[in-house]
Design a protein around this motif. Structure first.
Motif, PDB file in Angstrom:
ATOM      1  N   GLU A 103       0.837  -1.202   0.000  1.00 34.18           N
ATOM      2  CA  GLU A 103       0.000   0.000   0.000  1.00 34.18           C
ATOM      3  C   GLU A 103       0.870   1.250   0.000  1.00 34.18           C
ATOM      4  O   GLU A 103       0.607   2.212  -0.750  1.00 34.18           O
ATOM      5  CB  GLU A 103      -0.935  -0.007   1.201  1.00 34.18           C
ATOM      6  CG  GLU A 103      -1.822   1.224   1.278  1.00 34.18           C
ATOM      7  CD  GLU A 103      -2.778   1.200   2.458  1.00 34.18           C
ATOM      8  OE1 GLU A 103      -3.366   2.251   2.749  1.00 34.18           O
ATOM      9  OE2 GLU A 103      -2.928   0.125   3.076  1.00 34.18           O
ATOM     10  N   ARG A 104       1.902   1.259   0.827  1.00 35.56           N
ATOM     11  CA  ARG A 104       2.784   2.426   0.874  1.00 35.56           C
ATOM     12  C   ARG A 104       3.494   2.620  -0.464  1.00 35.56           C
ATOM     13  O   ARG A 104       3.633   3.746  -0.949  1.00 35.56           O
ATOM     14  CB  ARG A 104       3.803   2.275   2.008  1.00 35.56           C
ATOM     15  CG  ARG A 104       3.188   2.379   3.389  1.00 35.56           C
ATOM     16  CD  ARG A 104       4.234   2.741   4.434  1.00 35.56           C
ATOM     17  NE  ARG A 104       5.252   1.701   4.585  1.00 35.56           N
ATOM     18  CZ  ARG A 104       5.140   0.681   5.443  1.00 35.56           C
ATOM     19  NH1 ARG A 104       4.054   0.553   6.201  1.00 35.56           N
ATOM     20  NH2 ARG A 104       6.107  -0.206   5.538  1.00 35.56           N
ATOM     21  N   ARG A 134     -10.820 -11.939   4.213  1.00 37.35           N
ATOM     22  CA  ARG A 134      -9.777 -11.029   4.706  1.00 37.35           C
ATOM     23  C   ARG A 134      -9.574  -9.855   3.746  1.00 37.35           C
ATOM     24  O   ARG A 134      -9.389  -8.721   4.180  1.00 37.35           O
ATOM     25  CB  ARG A 134      -8.461 -11.790   4.906  1.00 37.35           C
ATOM     26  CG  ARG A 134      -8.499 -12.836   6.010  1.00 37.35           C
ATOM     27  CD  ARG A 134      -7.105 -13.259   6.444  1.00 37.35           C
ATOM     28  NE  ARG A 134      -6.295 -13.777   5.345  1.00 37.35           N
ATOM     29  CZ  ARG A 134      -6.308 -15.041   4.912  1.00 37.35           C
ATOM     30  NH1 ARG A 134      -7.120 -15.926   5.494  1.00 37.35           N
ATOM     31  NH2 ARG A 134      -5.527 -15.429   3.923  1.00 37.35           N
ATOM     32  N   LEU A 135      -9.596 -10.116   2.452  1.00 43.72           N
ATOM     33  CA  LEU A 135      -9.429  -9.038   1.480  1.00 43.72           C
ATOM     34  C   LEU A 135     -10.530  -7.992   1.647  1.00 43.72           C
ATOM     35  O   LEU A 135     -10.273  -6.785   1.575  1.00 43.72           O
ATOM     36  CB  LEU A 135      -9.428  -9.593   0.053  1.00 43.72           C
ATOM     37  CG  LEU A 135      -8.180 -10.384  -0.355  1.00 43.72           C
ATOM     38  CD1 LEU A 135      -8.395 -11.034  -1.719  1.00 43.72           C
ATOM     39  CD2 LEU A 135      -6.950  -9.488  -0.377  1.00 43.72           C
ATOM     40  N   GLY A 136     -11.748  -8.458   1.885  1.00 40.29           N
ATOM     41  CA  GLY A 136     -12.832  -7.521   2.149  1.00 40.29           C
ATOM     42  C   GLY A 136     -12.546  -6.680   3.372  1.00 40.29           C
ATOM     43  O   GLY A 136     -12.826  -5.475   3.396  1.00 40.29           O
ATOM     44  N   GLY A 137     -11.971  -7.313   4.394  1.00 41.75           N
ATOM     45  CA  GLY A 137     -11.630  -6.578   5.607  1.00 41.75           C
ATOM     46  C   GLY A 137     -10.511  -5.577   5.402  1.00 41.75           C
ATOM     47  O   GLY A 137     -10.417  -4.581   6.134  1.00 41.75           O
ATOM     48  N   TYR A 138      -9.667  -5.820   4.401  1.00 44.42           N
ATOM     49  CA  TYR A 138      -8.575  -4.897   4.095  1.00 44.42           C
ATOM     50  C   TYR A 138      -9.038  -3.742   3.207  1.00 44.42           C
ATOM     51  O   TYR A 138      -8.246  -2.872   2.846  1.00 44.42           O
ATOM     52  CB  TYR A 138      -7.438  -5.617   3.364  1.00 44.42           C
ATOM     53  CG  TYR A 138      -6.782  -6.729   4.140  1.00 44.42           C
ATOM     54  CD1 TYR A 138      -6.609  -6.655   5.524  1.00 44.42           C
ATOM     55  CD2 TYR A 138      -6.313  -7.868   3.486  1.00 44.42           C
ATOM     56  CE1 TYR A 138      -6.006  -7.691   6.223  1.00 44.42           C
ATOM     57  CE2 TYR A 138      -5.707  -8.900   4.173  1.00 44.42           C
ATOM     58  CZ  TYR A 138      -5.557  -8.815   5.538  1.00 44.42           C
ATOM     59  OH  TYR A 138      -4.954  -9.835   6.232  1.00 44.42           O
ATOM     60  N   MET A 307     -11.295 -17.655 -10.764  1.00 49.63           N
ATOM     61  CA  MET A 307     -10.480 -16.713 -10.008  1.00 49.63           C
ATOM     62  C   MET A 307     -11.184 -15.368  -9.964  1.00 49.63           C
ATOM     63  O   MET A 307     -11.847 -14.983 -10.929  1.00 49.63           O
ATOM     64  CB  MET A 307      -9.103 -16.554 -10.654  1.00 49.63           C
ATOM     65  CG  MET A 307      -8.247 -17.806 -10.550  1.00 49.63           C
ATOM     66  SD  MET A 307      -6.974 -17.861 -11.828  1.00 49.63           S
ATOM     67  CE  MET A 307      -7.958 -18.258 -13.259  1.00 49.63           C
ATOM     68  N   GLU A 308     -11.034 -14.677  -8.858  1.00 50.64           N
ATOM     69  CA  GLU A 308     -11.636 -13.354  -8.702  1.00 50.64           C
ATOM     70  C   GLU A 308     -10.538 -12.305  -8.584  1.00 50.64           C
ATOM     71  O   GLU A 308      -9.486 -12.557  -7.987  1.00 50.64           O
ATOM     72  CB  GLU A 308     -12.510 -13.315  -7.454  1.00 50.64           C
ATOM     73  CG  GLU A 308     -13.674 -14.298  -7.488  1.00 50.64           C
ATOM     74  CD  GLU A 308     -14.468 -14.315  -6.205  1.00 50.64           C
ATOM     75  OE1 GLU A 308     -15.622 -14.769  -6.239  1.00 50.64           O
ATOM     76  OE2 GLU A 308     -13.936 -13.867  -5.157  1.00 50.64           O
ATOM     77  N   VAL A 309     -10.780 -11.150  -9.162  1.00 50.54           N
ATOM     78  CA  VAL A 309      -9.874 -10.017  -9.005  1.00 50.54           C
ATOM     79  C   VAL A 309     -10.497  -9.052  -8.002  1.00 50.54           C
ATOM     80  O   VAL A 309     -11.640  -8.612  -8.178  1.00 50.54           O
ATOM     81  CB  VAL A 309      -9.628  -9.304 -10.342  1.00 50.54           C
ATOM     82  CG1 VAL A 309      -8.681  -8.122 -10.134  1.00 50.54           C
ATOM     83  CG2 VAL A 309      -9.049 -10.274 -11.369  1.00 50.54           C
ATOM     84  N   TRP A 310      -9.746  -8.769  -6.959  1.00 56.59           N
ATOM     85  CA  TRP A 310     -10.192  -7.839  -5.920  1.00 56.59           C
ATOM     86  C   TRP A 310      -9.430  -6.537  -6.084  1.00 56.59           C
ATOM     87  O   TRP A 310      -8.224  -6.533  -6.324  1.00 56.59           O
ATOM     88  CB  TRP A 310      -9.970  -8.443  -4.535  1.00 56.59           C
ATOM     89  CG  TRP A 310     -10.940  -9.552  -4.253  1.00 56.59           C
ATOM     90  CD1 TRP A 310     -10.946 -10.807  -4.792  1.00 56.59           C
ATOM     91  CD2 TRP A 310     -12.078  -9.477  -3.394  1.00 56.59           C
ATOM     92  NE1 TRP A 310     -12.016 -11.522  -4.319  1.00 56.59           N
ATOM     93  CE2 TRP A 310     -12.721 -10.736  -3.459  1.00 56.59           C
ATOM     94  CE3 TRP A 310     -12.611  -8.488  -2.575  1.00 56.59           C
ATOM     95  CZ2 TRP A 310     -13.876 -11.017  -2.727  1.00 56.59           C
ATOM     96  CZ3 TRP A 310     -13.752  -8.757  -1.843  1.00 56.59           C
ATOM     97  CH2 TRP A 310     -14.373 -10.015  -1.927  1.00 56.59           C
ATOM     98  N   ARG A 311     -10.132  -5.418  -5.965  1.00 60.98           N
ATOM     99  CA  ARG A 311      -9.571  -4.108  -6.310  1.00 60.98           C
ATOM    100  C   ARG A 311      -9.752  -3.130  -5.161  1.00 60.98           C
ATOM    101  O   ARG A 311     -10.747  -3.158  -4.433  1.00 60.98           O
ATOM    102  CB  ARG A 311     -10.240  -3.580  -7.578  1.00 60.98           C
ATOM    103  CG  ARG A 311      -9.940  -2.151  -7.923  1.00 60.98           C
ATOM    104  CD  ARG A 311     -10.389  -1.800  -9.320  1.00 60.98           C
ATOM    105  NE  ARG A 311      -9.471  -2.362 -10.318  1.00 60.98           N
ATOM    106  CZ  ARG A 311      -9.534  -2.083 -11.619  1.00 60.98           C
ATOM    107  NH1 ARG A 311     -10.496  -1.293 -12.072  1.00 60.98           N
ATOM    108  NH2 ARG A 311      -8.664  -2.599 -12.458  1.00 60.98           N
ATOM    109  N   ARG A 312      -8.774  -2.247  -5.048  1.00 60.37           N
ATOM    110  CA  ARG A 312      -8.835  -1.187  -4.035  1.00 60.37           C
ATOM    111  C   ARG A 312      -8.170   0.067  -4.589  1.00 60.37           C
ATOM    112  O   ARG A 312      -7.201  -0.019  -5.341  1.00 60.37           O
ATOM    113  CB  ARG A 312      -8.111  -1.633  -2.775  1.00 60.37           C
ATOM    114  CG  ARG A 312      -8.145  -0.604  -1.644  1.00 60.37           C
ATOM    115  CD  ARG A 312      -7.359  -1.070  -0.438  1.00 60.37           C
ATOM    116  NE  ARG A 312      -7.236   0.014   0.531  1.00 60.37           N
ATOM    117  CZ  ARG A 312      -6.415  -0.017   1.583  1.00 60.37           C
ATOM    118  NH1 ARG A 312      -5.670  -1.081   1.800  1.00 60.37           N
ATOM    119  NH2 ARG A 312      -6.350   1.012   2.405  1.00 60.37           N
ATOM    120  N   GLU A 313      -8.700   1.219  -4.240  1.00 62.00           N
ATOM    121  CA  GLU A 313      -8.082   2.478  -4.655  1.00 62.00           C
ATOM    122  C   GLU A 313      -7.174   2.977  -3.550  1.00 62.00           C
ATOM    123  O   GLU A 313      -7.529   2.955  -2.365  1.00 62.00           O
ATOM    124  CB  GLU A 313      -9.159   3.518  -4.950  1.00 62.00           C
ATOM    125  CG  GLU A 313      -8.574   4.847  -5.450  1.00 62.00           C
ATOM    126  CD  GLU A 313      -9.652   5.848  -5.848  1.00 62.00           C
ATOM    127  OE1 GLU A 313     -10.026   5.864  -7.031  1.00 62.00           O
ATOM    128  OE2 GLU A 313     -10.127   6.573  -4.941  1.00 62.00           O
TER     129      GLU A 313
END
Length: 317
Positions: A103-104, A134-138, A307-313
């Motif tokens: 993330e950093r 866990r990814l949802g929690g992140y 497979m699923e792709v998980w995304r975050r901004e």
């Protein structure tokens, strides 16, 4: 809250000499989730030597008393608005630690490229529901679902008839043929989930570095003297599944509906069967704006892995 590793753990950047250790870590994790390694030494070496990947800033290995227990990386293409990340570990504390580091670094990359924010994507086997939670929690959200499609070959597969008015060009002996395929790929994949257009030079360097590819595996189709479709294959699944792999298949929008994609698929099936391959594999985004999934199903391919792709901004630092 930033994760803190136990005192006995150590962290350093990966080198190409770590490929075997990364292979063992990833293979053990994959086997625990989907029942097979789904990874090879070539895969590990290609990742660690990918042009544009700087392991000193964009890769991390975590060790417990000399034993590799975690691997993380981040990689950007094109304008670096979208970044691919990878985290492999069975320890949630190590996972959190690596995601913090990534993330950093993502925030730094956003600033370096002048973006107010970037999207980071991570792939997760749908079978790993605990990691999904866990990814949802992140702070990640499900972006799309990919299916690994496969068709098995039992003996000879007949070559399809070439569509009327189409010229097939096999191999890429010169720069012009490679640039033509690159142009069709960027145009046909524009706007699709996770696709970052790359300059010809960046794309070419990546393929040159890929151990499972050579330019004889490029095919383009011409219609009225213009290249309107392309296919790039490689040997990514030969070692572990004895299957050919279609890495990219694109048709310009103006040339769709003429059977070109189906021809390229059936043509590759025939080539793979003639080479003694037991099948042909590709990946498809089930939310693809083109009817790609339906095309693959119509020629006999079936989904074998999800497979699923998980995304975050992440905002710039």
């Amino acid at each position: 809250m930033t994760a803190v590793l136990p005192d006995a753990y150590t962290v350093r950047s990966p080198t190409l000499e770590d490929a075997q250790a990364v292979l063992e870590l990833v293979s053990d994790y994959n086997t625990s989730v989907v029942g097979f390694a789904d990874y090879t030494l070539d895969d590990a070496q290609d990742e660690l030597s990918e042009p544009g990947f700087d392991p000193t800033t964009d890769g991390w290995l975590v060790f417990d008393d000399g034993r590799l227990v975690g691997y993380g990386s981040i990689f950007g293409k094109g304008d670096h608005r979208q970044l691919d990340l990878d985290v492999v570990t069975t320890d949630p504390v190590v996972e959190r630690f690596l995601l913090d580091r990534i993330e950093r670094r993502a925030a730094e990359i956003a600033a370096e490229y002048g973006h107010p924010a970037v999207q980071v994507d991570i792939v997760n086997y749908q079978a790993d529901t605990a990691r999904e939670e866990r990814l949802g929690g992140y702070g990640f959200e499900r972006g799309t679902i990919f299916h690994r499609m496969r068709i098995d070959h039992d003996g000879t597969v007949p070559a399809p008839a070439v569509p009327a008015g189409v010229t097939v060009r096999r191999g890429a002996p010169d720069e012009a043929s490679r640039r033509a395929a690159h142009d069709v790929m960027n145009a046909s994949f524009a706007g699709q989930f996770g696709f970052s257009p790359r300059s010809y030079e960046e794309w070419h360097a990546s393929l040159e570095n890929f151990s499972g590819f050579d330019w004889s595996q490029q095919t383009v189709l011409e219609l009225d003297g213009e290249v309107v479709a392309m296919r790039l294959c490689n040997d990514q699944f030969v070692e572990d599944e004895n299957c050919g792999y279609i890495g990219r298949l694109g048709v310009l929008e103006k040339a769709r509906g003429k059977g070109l994609a189906k021809f390229l698929l059936r043509d590759q099936f025939a080539l793979d069967a003639a080479a003694g391959r037991t099948g042909t594999i590709l990946h498809v985004d089930t939310n693809n704006p083109t009817p790609a999934l339906g095309v693959y199903l119509s020629v006999g391919m079936q989904a074998t892995l999800v497979m699923e792709v998980w995304r975050r901004e992440i905002t710039a630092s």
